[in-house]
Design an enzyme around this catalytic site. Structure first.
Site, PDB file in Angstrom:
ATOM      1  N   ASP A   1     -29.020   1.212 -27.192  1.00  0.00           N
ATOM      2  CA  ASP A   1     -27.744   1.287 -28.014  1.00  0.00           C
ATOM      3  C   ASP A   1     -27.272   2.350 -28.788  1.00  0.00           C
ATOM      4  OD1 ASP A   1     -28.057  -1.561 -27.189  1.00  0.00           O
ATOM      5  OD2 ASP A   1     -27.859  -2.250 -29.069  1.00  0.00           O
TER       6      ASP A   1
ATOM      7  N   HIS B   1     -32.707   2.031 -28.915  1.00  0.00           N
ATOM      8  CA  HIS B   1     -31.740   2.894 -29.454  1.00  0.00           C
ATOM      9  C   HIS B   1     -31.726   4.272 -29.032  1.00  0.00           C
ATOM     10  CE1 HIS B   1     -31.719  -0.898 -31.962  1.00  0.00           C
ATOM     11  NE2 HIS B   1     -30.554  -0.601 -32.126  1.00  0.00           N
TER      12      HIS B   1
END
Length: 255
Positions: free
Chosen positions: A53, A202
């Site tokens: 992400d 992430h």
């Protein structure tokens, strides 16, 4: 009488089965991937979908190199403005797409969309669509909501926009200052059996890119797991993008 009833029941079952459309196992899997429905893990065993992400960011290109070297395919849930303007990372975006990784949406501005009305949600999604059409010529059909917030009008809006909604079944905790070594323990705890995993990671943290990802590539190989896109782990490799041919707008592009 009992024999007659049983015979009639058999005839009814056979007739009902004959009326059903014939579908391959893959088609059944594809039908299970429905827009506007939360999906937490893979539907195919023996797979691991590395999903990242918050990018694109400084480490995107480096992460693509690591994945490519390891023979892995990843999924990038990108925003428009969270870590700078997506257009400023145009080369990295194009590189990831050209390498066969899945590009997907994480909304334009990374706000809690469960608190937004339908029009606001649509704007968050269409701005990412426009950027990806301008950069690589596709509109994503997959997204992961910021903060995993799926309340309010969010899911119904995603259904109307033909978006498959991904969350996760493993949390690396990199967003919460968990070290790569602590993240590794989460994968080991979950194990490699059963249906494949979709982790929350992430790409904006160097530890995730440089330490956790290489470890995951090795861990997957040791456990005979295939490293694939989220769409592939759901048996939906042909459905990772919205159907149609899309025309980029005229630049220059700005956020």
């Amino acid at each position: 009488m009992l024999a007659n009833n049983l015979a009639a029941g058999v005839v009814l079952l056979v007739s009902s089965a004959a009326a059903l459309p014939t579908m391959s196992p893959l088609e059944y899997v594809k039908r299970a991937v429905s827009p506007g429905v939360i999906i937490q893990k893979c539907t195919n065993p023996g797979m691991l979908a590395l999903a990242y992400d918050d990018g694109p960011y400084t480490y995107t290109s480096q992460l693509v190199d690591i994945l490519d070297k390891g023979g892995a395919k990843g999924t990038f849930f990108w925003t428009g403005t969270l870590y700078g303007c997506i257009y400023n990372q145009a080369n990295a975006v194009k590189k990831a797409f050209a390498s066969g990784h899945q590009v997907a949406s994480h909304s334009w501005s990374h706000q809690r969309m469960g608190s937004m009305n339908a029009n606001q949600i649509r704007t968050e999604m269409t701005r990412v669509e426009d950027a990806l059409v301008n950069l690589v010529g596709v509109k994503p059909a997959y997204m992961r909501p910021p903060y995993l917030d799926t309340g309010g009008q969010f899911l119904s809006t995603m259904k109307s926009m033909n978006y498959k909604v991904i969350t996760n079944d493993i949390d690396s905790g990199d967003w919460n200052n968990r070290s790569p070594q602590q993240s590794q323990q989460e994968f080991q705890r979950a194990g490699a059996g059963g249906m494949g995993h979709i982790p929350l990671m992430h790409e904006v943290y160097p530890g995730t890119v440089n330490t956790l990802t290489p470890w995951l590539i090795n861990w997957a190989k040791q456990n005979n797991l295939k490293l694939v896109t989220v769409a592939e782990c759901l048996g939906d490799a042909q459905g990772m993008y919205q159907p149609g041919n899309f025309t980029p707008t005229t630049g220059p592009f700005r956020c």
